[in-house]
Motif scaffolding. Structure first.
Motif, PDB file in Angstrom:
ATOM      1  N   THR A   1      28.570  24.607  -3.441  1.00  0.00           N
ATOM      2  CA  THR A   1      28.712  24.908  -2.021  1.00  0.00           C
ATOM      3  C   THR A   1      28.181  23.746  -1.193  1.00  0.00           C
ATOM      4  O   THR A   1      27.109  23.217  -1.493  1.00  0.00           O
ATOM      5  CB  THR A   1      27.913  26.179  -1.671  1.00  0.00           C
ATOM      6  OG1 THR A   1      28.356  27.234  -2.506  1.00  0.00           O
ATOM      7  CG2 THR A   1      28.103  26.570  -0.222  1.00  0.00           C
TER       8      THR A   1
ATOM      9  N   GLY B   1      35.384  22.717  -4.522  1.00  0.00           N
ATOM     10  CA  GLY B   1      33.990  23.021  -4.810  1.00  0.00           C
ATOM     11  C   GLY B   1      33.732  23.181  -6.291  1.00  0.00           C
ATOM     12  O   GLY B   1      32.676  23.615  -6.717  1.00  0.00           O
TER      13      GLY B   1
ATOM     14  N   TYR C   1      23.071  20.026  -2.683  1.00  0.00           N
ATOM     15  CA  TYR C   1      24.027  21.126  -2.640  1.00  0.00           C
ATOM     16  C   TYR C   1      23.518  22.278  -3.509  1.00  0.00           C
ATOM     17  O   TYR C   1      22.548  22.134  -4.230  1.00  0.00           O
ATOM     18  CB  TYR C   1      25.405  20.647  -3.137  1.00  0.00           C
ATOM     19  CG  TYR C   1      25.837  19.414  -2.406  1.00  0.00           C
ATOM     20  CD1 TYR C   1      26.389  19.492  -1.132  1.00  0.00           C
ATOM     21  CD2 TYR C   1      25.631  18.150  -2.958  1.00  0.00           C
ATOM     22  CE1 TYR C   1      26.733  18.349  -0.424  1.00  0.00           C
ATOM     23  CE2 TYR C   1      25.968  17.005  -2.256  1.00  0.00           C
ATOM     24  CZ  TYR C   1      26.529  17.109  -0.992  1.00  0.00           C
ATOM     25  OH  TYR C   1      26.858  15.984  -0.309  1.00  0.00           O
TER      26      TYR C   1
END
Length: 72
Positions: free
Chosen positions: A11, A42, A66
């Protein structure tokens, strides 16, 4: 020796630089031989010739800035 392939959902990635940051960190995880990462989907797929420590991969993604979770 069998090949292990693990998929994660990352994400927060939005561009090629994001992909490079994730790749740079994950390639330092022991055993990882191939990294396929896409900011568009992603998706992060880690290939190794031995079992890979999930916590190490997740920590590497976190170090890149992330978050990730294992898909399969």
């Amino acid at each position: 020796m069998s090949i292990v392939e693990i998929e994660y959902q990352v994400t927060g990635m939005t561009c090629g630089h994001c992909e490079m940051s994730v790749r740079d960190e994950v390639e330092q995880v022991p055993g990882v031989t191939v990294i396929d990462v896409s900011s568009t989907t992603g998706r992060l797929v880690v290939t190794a010739e031995q079992p890979v420590d999930d916590a190490a991969v997740l920590a590497a993604v976190d170090e890149a800035g992330y978050t990730a979770e294992r898909v399969r």
